[in-house]
Scaffold this motif. Structure first.
Motif, short mmCIF file in Angstrom:
data_model
loop_
_atom_site.label_atom_id
_atom_site.label_comp_id
_atom_site.label_asym_id
_atom_site.label_seq_id
_atom_site.Cartn_x
_atom_site.Cartn_y
_atom_site.Cartn_z
N GLN A 109 0.82 -1.22 0.00
CA GLN A 109 0.00 0.00 0.00
C GLN A 109 0.85 1.26 0.00
OE1 GLN A 109 -3.02 0.03 3.05
NE2 GLN A 109 -3.28 2.25 2.97
N THR B 110 -7.61 1.40 7.76
CA THR B 110 -8.24 2.73 7.70
C THR B 110 -9.37 2.79 6.68
OG1 THR B 110 -6.20 3.80 8.42
CG2 THR B 110 -7.85 5.19 7.35
N GLU B 111 -9.11 2.36 5.44
CA GLU B 111 -10.12 2.50 4.39
C GLU B 111 -11.35 1.63 4.68
OE1 GLU B 111 -9.30 0.61 0.51
OE2 GLU B 111 -7.33 0.09 1.34
N TYR B 112 -11.14 0.48 5.31
CA TYR B 112 -12.26 -0.41 5.59
C TYR B 112 -13.08 0.09 6.79
CZ TYR B 112 -9.27 -3.22 2.63
OH TYR B 112 -8.49 -3.64 1.59
N ASP C 176 -13.41 3.34 7.35
CA ASP C 176 -14.14 4.46 6.75
C ASP C 176 -15.38 3.97 6.00
OD1 ASP C 176 -12.30 6.20 7.79
OD2 ASP C 176 -11.15 6.41 5.92
N LEU C 177 -15.26 2.78 5.39
CA LEU C 177 -16.39 2.21 4.65
C LEU C 177 -17.36 1.48 5.58
CD1 LEU C 177 -14.47 0.71 1.59
CD2 LEU C 177 -16.00 2.69 1.57
N ASN D 255 0.49 9.69 4.18
CA ASN D 255 -0.65 8.92 3.70
C ASN D 255 -1.20 7.87 4.66
OD1 ASN D 255 -0.47 10.24 1.14
ND2 ASN D 255 1.21 8.87 0.58
#
Length: 305
Positions: A105, A247-249, A251-252, A297
Protein backbone atom coordinates in the motif's frame (compact mmCIF):
# COMPACT_ATOMS: atom_id res chain seq x y z
CA UNK A 1 51.36 -11.75 -19.62
CA UNK A 2 48.58 -9.70 -21.15
CA UNK A 3 47.71 -6.25 -19.86
CA UNK A 4 44.97 -3.81 -20.80
CA UNK A 5 47.56 -1.52 -22.37
CA UNK A 6 48.48 -4.30 -24.80
CA UNK A 7 44.86 -4.69 -25.87
CA UNK A 8 44.52 -0.93 -26.22
CA UNK A 9 47.63 -0.91 -28.42
CA UNK A 10 46.30 -3.60 -30.74
CA UNK A 11 42.94 -1.88 -31.03
CA UNK A 12 44.62 1.46 -31.81
CA UNK A 13 46.79 -0.18 -34.51
CA UNK A 14 43.72 -1.75 -36.10
CA UNK A 15 41.74 1.49 -36.07
CA UNK A 16 44.65 3.66 -37.23
CA UNK A 17 46.05 1.26 -39.85
CA UNK A 18 49.68 2.12 -39.11
CA UNK A 19 52.11 2.28 -36.21
CA UNK A 20 52.67 5.99 -36.75
CA UNK A 21 49.01 6.96 -36.45
CA UNK A 22 48.44 4.47 -33.64
CA UNK A 23 51.30 6.04 -31.66
CA UNK A 24 49.69 9.46 -32.10
CA UNK A 25 46.38 8.16 -30.82
CA UNK A 26 48.04 6.62 -27.80
CA UNK A 27 50.19 9.72 -27.18
CA UNK A 28 53.46 7.78 -27.32
CA UNK A 29 56.38 7.77 -29.75
CA UNK A 30 56.46 5.31 -32.62
CA UNK A 31 59.65 3.85 -31.14
CA UNK A 32 57.96 3.23 -27.80
CA UNK A 33 54.97 1.64 -29.49
CA UNK A 34 57.17 -0.64 -31.60
CA UNK A 35 59.13 -1.66 -28.51
CA UNK A 36 55.91 -2.49 -26.61
CA UNK A 37 54.65 -4.57 -29.52
CA UNK A 38 57.93 -6.48 -29.90
CA UNK A 39 58.05 -7.09 -26.15
CA UNK A 40 54.54 -8.58 -26.25
CA UNK A 41 55.41 -10.76 -29.23
CA UNK A 42 58.50 -11.97 -27.38
CA UNK A 43 56.47 -12.84 -24.28
CA UNK A 44 53.88 -14.73 -26.32
CA UNK A 45 56.48 -16.24 -28.68
CA UNK A 46 54.31 -15.40 -31.68
CA UNK A 47 54.09 -12.63 -34.29
CA UNK A 48 51.02 -10.42 -34.03
CA UNK A 49 51.21 -8.20 -37.14
CA UNK A 50 52.56 -8.45 -40.65
CA UNK A 51 54.89 -5.51 -41.02
CA UNK A 52 55.52 -3.58 -44.24
CA UNK A 53 51.84 -3.68 -45.21
CA UNK A 54 49.49 -0.73 -45.30
CA UNK A 55 47.15 -0.89 -43.64
CA UNK A 56 48.87 -3.18 -41.19
CA UNK A 57 47.58 -6.75 -41.36
CA UNK A 58 47.22 -8.94 -38.28
CA UNK A 59 48.45 -12.52 -38.09
CA UNK A 60 45.99 -15.22 -36.94
CA UNK A 61 47.40 -14.84 -33.42
CA UNK A 62 47.09 -11.06 -33.64
CA UNK A 63 43.51 -11.39 -34.88
CA UNK A 64 42.63 -13.52 -31.86
CA UNK A 65 44.01 -10.86 -29.51
CA UNK A 66 42.26 -8.12 -31.46
CA UNK A 67 38.93 -9.96 -31.02
CA UNK A 68 39.67 -10.17 -27.30
CA UNK A 69 40.38 -6.44 -27.19
CA UNK A 70 37.10 -5.64 -28.93
CA UNK A 71 35.25 -7.78 -26.40
CA UNK A 72 37.05 -6.83 -23.21
CA UNK A 73 37.82 -3.12 -23.54
CA UNK A 74 34.21 -1.89 -23.94
CA UNK A 75 33.23 -3.98 -20.91
CA UNK A 76 36.08 -2.54 -18.89
CA UNK A 77 35.04 0.96 -19.91
CA UNK A 78 31.43 0.35 -18.90
CA UNK A 79 32.53 -1.07 -15.57
CA UNK A 80 34.79 1.90 -14.90
CA UNK A 81 31.90 4.24 -15.67
CA UNK A 82 29.64 2.27 -13.34
CA UNK A 83 32.25 2.39 -10.59
CA UNK A 84 32.54 6.15 -10.94
CA UNK A 85 28.76 6.41 -10.64
CA UNK A 86 28.80 4.16 -7.61
CA UNK A 87 31.52 6.28 -6.03
CA UNK A 88 29.32 9.31 -6.62
CA UNK A 89 26.35 7.48 -5.10
CA UNK A 90 24.21 7.83 -8.24
CA UNK A 91 24.13 4.22 -9.39
CA UNK A 92 23.75 0.81 -7.83
CA UNK A 93 21.23 -1.90 -7.04
CA UNK A 94 18.33 -1.99 -4.60
CA UNK A 95 16.68 -5.39 -4.52
CA UNK A 96 13.98 -5.33 -1.84
CA UNK A 97 12.03 -8.16 -0.20
CA UNK A 98 9.03 -7.56 2.04
CA UNK A 99 7.77 -9.64 4.97
CA UNK A 100 4.66 -7.50 5.29
CA UNK A 101 1.60 -8.33 3.15
CA UNK A 102 0.08 -4.91 3.74
CA UNK A 103 3.23 -2.98 2.84
CA UNK A 104 2.45 -2.78 -0.88
CA UNK A 105 0.00 0.00 0.00
CA UNK A 106 2.78 2.48 0.82
CA UNK A 107 5.81 0.82 -0.73
CA UNK A 108 4.74 1.02 -4.38
CA UNK A 109 4.23 4.83 -4.33
CA UNK A 110 7.58 5.19 -2.54
CA UNK A 111 9.32 3.11 -5.21
CA UNK A 112 7.70 5.13 -7.99
CA UNK A 113 8.93 8.41 -6.52
CA UNK A 114 12.38 6.98 -5.81
CA UNK A 115 12.69 5.65 -9.37
CA UNK A 116 12.05 9.11 -10.79
CA UNK A 117 14.83 10.65 -8.70
CA UNK A 118 17.34 7.76 -9.06
CA UNK A 119 16.83 6.25 -12.54
CA UNK A 120 20.28 4.64 -12.58
CA UNK A 121 19.58 2.50 -9.50
CA UNK A 122 18.37 -0.98 -10.46
CA UNK A 123 15.18 -1.71 -8.53
CA UNK A 124 13.59 -5.08 -7.87
CA UNK A 125 10.85 -6.18 -5.46
CA UNK A 126 9.85 -9.60 -4.19
CA UNK A 127 7.76 -11.10 -1.41
CA UNK A 128 9.73 -12.85 1.34
CA UNK A 129 7.03 -15.19 2.60
CA UNK A 130 8.57 -18.45 1.38
CA UNK A 131 12.22 -18.01 2.39
CA UNK A 132 14.42 -16.43 5.06
CA UNK A 133 15.21 -12.99 3.65
CA UNK A 134 17.79 -11.95 6.26
CA UNK A 135 20.10 -14.76 5.13
CA UNK A 136 19.67 -13.68 1.52
CA UNK A 137 20.47 -10.12 2.59
CA UNK A 138 23.75 -11.15 4.21
CA UNK A 139 24.70 -13.26 1.16
CA UNK A 140 24.14 -10.27 -1.11
CA UNK A 141 21.15 -11.72 -2.98
CA UNK A 142 19.02 -8.89 -1.52
CA UNK A 143 19.86 -5.31 -0.60
CA UNK A 144 16.95 -4.51 1.74
CA UNK A 145 14.28 -6.37 3.68
CA UNK A 146 11.12 -4.69 5.00
CA UNK A 147 10.30 -6.44 8.27
CA UNK A 148 8.92 -5.99 11.77
CA UNK A 149 10.97 -8.89 13.14
CA UNK A 150 14.63 -7.90 13.55
CA UNK A 151 17.06 -10.77 13.94
CA UNK A 152 20.25 -10.21 15.93
CA UNK A 153 23.07 -10.20 13.36
CA UNK A 154 26.20 -8.04 13.38
CA UNK A 155 26.17 -7.96 9.57
CA UNK A 156 22.71 -6.34 9.40
CA UNK A 157 21.47 -2.87 10.33
CA UNK A 158 17.76 -2.24 10.99
CA UNK A 159 16.65 1.24 9.97
CA UNK A 160 13.27 2.16 11.52
CA UNK A 161 10.55 3.36 9.18
CA UNK A 162 7.65 3.92 11.60
CA UNK A 163 5.74 2.44 14.54
CA UNK A 164 2.22 1.09 14.11
CA UNK A 165 -0.42 -0.47 16.31
CA UNK A 166 -1.61 -4.00 15.64
CA UNK A 167 -5.39 -4.03 16.13
CA UNK A 168 -8.11 -6.65 15.89
CA UNK A 169 -10.60 -6.38 13.03
CA UNK A 170 -13.99 -7.68 14.15
CA UNK A 171 -17.46 -7.79 12.66
CA UNK A 172 -19.67 -4.76 13.27
CA UNK A 173 -22.25 -5.43 15.95
CA UNK A 174 -20.35 -8.38 17.40
CA UNK A 175 -19.72 -8.76 21.12
CA UNK A 176 -16.02 -8.00 20.62
CA UNK A 177 -16.85 -4.76 18.79
CA UNK A 178 -18.46 -3.39 21.94
CA UNK A 179 -15.29 -3.78 24.00
CA UNK A 180 -12.66 -1.08 24.53
CA UNK A 181 -9.94 -3.69 24.23
CA UNK A 182 -9.69 -7.48 24.11
CA UNK A 183 -7.55 -9.70 26.30
CA UNK A 184 -5.62 -12.55 24.74
CA UNK A 185 -7.98 -15.02 26.42
CA UNK A 186 -10.88 -13.56 24.44
CA UNK A 187 -9.44 -15.11 21.27
CA UNK A 188 -9.41 -18.65 22.65
CA UNK A 189 -12.88 -19.28 21.19
CA UNK A 190 -12.37 -17.29 17.98
CA UNK A 191 -11.31 -18.24 14.47
CA UNK A 192 -8.25 -16.16 13.65
CA UNK A 193 -7.79 -15.17 10.01
CA UNK A 194 -4.15 -14.65 9.10
CA UNK A 195 -1.91 -14.36 6.10
CA UNK A 196 -0.45 -17.73 4.97
CA UNK A 197 2.73 -17.36 7.03
CA UNK A 198 4.24 -19.46 9.81
CA UNK A 199 2.93 -18.51 13.28
CA UNK A 200 6.46 -17.59 14.33
CA UNK A 201 6.42 -14.75 11.79
CA UNK A 202 3.03 -13.29 12.76
CA UNK A 203 2.94 -10.45 15.29
CA UNK A 204 -0.41 -11.48 16.72
CA UNK A 205 1.18 -14.70 17.95
CA UNK A 206 4.67 -13.53 18.90
CA UNK A 207 3.61 -10.26 20.56
CA UNK A 208 0.15 -11.06 21.93
CA UNK A 209 -1.06 -14.66 22.09
CA UNK A 210 2.12 -16.64 22.75
CA UNK A 211 3.27 -14.52 25.75
CA UNK A 212 -0.16 -15.14 27.32
CA UNK A 213 -0.09 -18.86 26.52
CA UNK A 214 -3.29 -18.57 24.47
CA UNK A 215 -4.18 -20.19 21.15
CA UNK A 216 -7.21 -19.32 18.99
CA UNK A 217 -9.91 -21.90 18.50
CA UNK A 218 -8.88 -22.25 14.84
CA UNK A 219 -6.87 -20.49 12.16
CA UNK A 220 -7.86 -19.71 8.59
CA UNK A 221 -5.56 -18.09 6.05
CA UNK A 222 -6.22 -15.59 3.28
CA UNK A 223 -3.73 -14.20 0.77
CA UNK A 224 -4.95 -10.60 0.57
CA UNK A 225 -6.07 -7.98 3.08
CA UNK A 226 -9.41 -7.31 1.27
CA UNK A 227 -10.21 -11.03 1.48
CA UNK A 228 -9.48 -11.04 5.19
CA UNK A 229 -11.68 -8.01 5.76
CA UNK A 230 -14.57 -9.55 3.81
CA UNK A 231 -14.35 -12.71 5.90
CA UNK A 232 -14.35 -10.67 9.10
CA UNK A 233 -17.28 -8.55 7.90
CA UNK A 234 -19.23 -11.75 7.21
CA UNK A 235 -18.65 -12.95 10.76
CA UNK A 236 -16.32 -15.76 9.68
CA UNK A 237 -13.55 -14.82 12.13
CA UNK A 238 -11.33 -12.02 13.38
CA UNK A 239 -8.02 -10.71 12.02
CA UNK A 240 -5.09 -8.82 13.54
CA UNK A 241 -3.86 -6.14 11.14
CA UNK A 242 -1.83 -2.92 11.25
CA UNK A 243 -4.03 0.05 12.14
CA UNK A 244 -3.08 1.90 8.96
CA UNK A 245 -4.03 -1.08 6.78
CA UNK A 246 -7.59 -1.01 8.16
CA UNK A 247 -8.24 2.73 7.70
CA UNK A 248 -10.12 2.50 4.39
CA UNK A 249 -12.26 -0.41 5.59
CA UNK A 250 -13.15 1.41 8.81
CA UNK A 251 -14.14 4.46 6.75
CA UNK A 252 -16.39 2.21 4.65
CA UNK A 253 -17.87 0.81 7.89
CA UNK A 254 -17.15 -2.77 6.85
CA UNK A 255 -15.57 -3.79 10.17
CA UNK A 256 -14.63 -2.43 13.58
CA UNK A 257 -11.13 -2.22 15.10
CA UNK A 258 -10.47 -3.13 18.73
CA UNK A 259 -7.25 -2.67 20.67
CA UNK A 260 -5.25 -5.80 21.59
CA UNK A 261 -4.72 -5.56 25.32
CA UNK A 262 -5.26 -2.46 27.43
CA UNK A 263 -1.94 -0.88 26.39
CA UNK A 264 -2.16 -2.02 22.78
CA UNK A 265 0.42 -3.90 20.74
CA UNK A 266 2.83 -1.53 19.05
CA UNK A 267 5.39 -2.74 16.53
CA UNK A 268 8.15 -1.08 14.53
CA UNK A 269 8.58 -1.59 10.80
CA UNK A 270 12.22 -1.65 9.70
CA UNK A 271 14.23 -1.60 6.52
CA UNK A 272 17.08 -4.06 7.06
CA UNK A 273 20.31 -3.48 5.10
CA UNK A 274 23.83 -4.85 5.27
CA UNK A 275 26.15 -3.16 7.73
CA UNK A 276 27.69 -0.14 5.99
CA UNK A 277 24.99 0.19 3.33
CA UNK A 278 22.98 2.53 5.54
CA UNK A 279 25.36 5.34 4.48
CA UNK A 280 24.93 4.74 0.72
CA UNK A 281 23.30 7.92 -0.69
CA UNK A 282 20.50 6.19 -2.60
CA UNK A 283 19.65 4.02 0.42
CA UNK A 284 19.39 7.15 2.56
CA UNK A 285 17.22 8.77 -0.13
CA UNK A 286 14.91 5.75 -0.26
CA UNK A 287 14.48 5.84 3.52
CA UNK A 288 13.68 9.55 3.47
CA UNK A 289 11.21 9.11 0.61
CA UNK A 290 9.48 6.13 2.24
CA UNK A 291 9.15 7.86 5.62
CA UNK A 292 7.81 11.06 4.05
CA UNK A 293 5.14 9.25 2.05
CA UNK A 294 4.16 7.03 4.97
CA UNK A 295 3.55 9.96 7.30
CA UNK A 296 1.67 11.80 4.56
CA UNK A 297 -0.65 8.92 3.70
CA UNK A 298 -0.91 6.42 6.57
CA UNK A 299 -3.14 6.95 9.60
CA UNK A 300 -2.23 6.04 13.16
CA UNK A 301 1.51 5.55 12.75
CA UNK A 302 4.20 7.11 14.94
CA UNK A 303 7.81 8.09 14.41
CA UNK A 304 10.33 5.52 15.55
CA UNK A 305 13.58 6.32 17.35
Amino acid sequence: MLELRHLNTLLAIDEAGSLVEAAERLHVTQSALSHQLKDLEHRLAVSLIVRRTRPIRFTPAGARLLALARDILPRVKRTETELRRLAAGRSGRLHIAIECHSCFQWLMPALDRFREAWPEVELDLSAAFSFTPQSALVRGDLDMVITSDPVDNEAVRYLPLFRYELVLAVARGSALARQRFVAASALSDQRLITYPVEHERLDVFTAFLDPAGVAPASVRTAELTPMMVQLVAAGRGVAALPNWALTEYLDLKLVEAVRLGEAGVWRTLYAAVRDGDESVPYVQEFMDTARDLCFQNLSGIRRAD
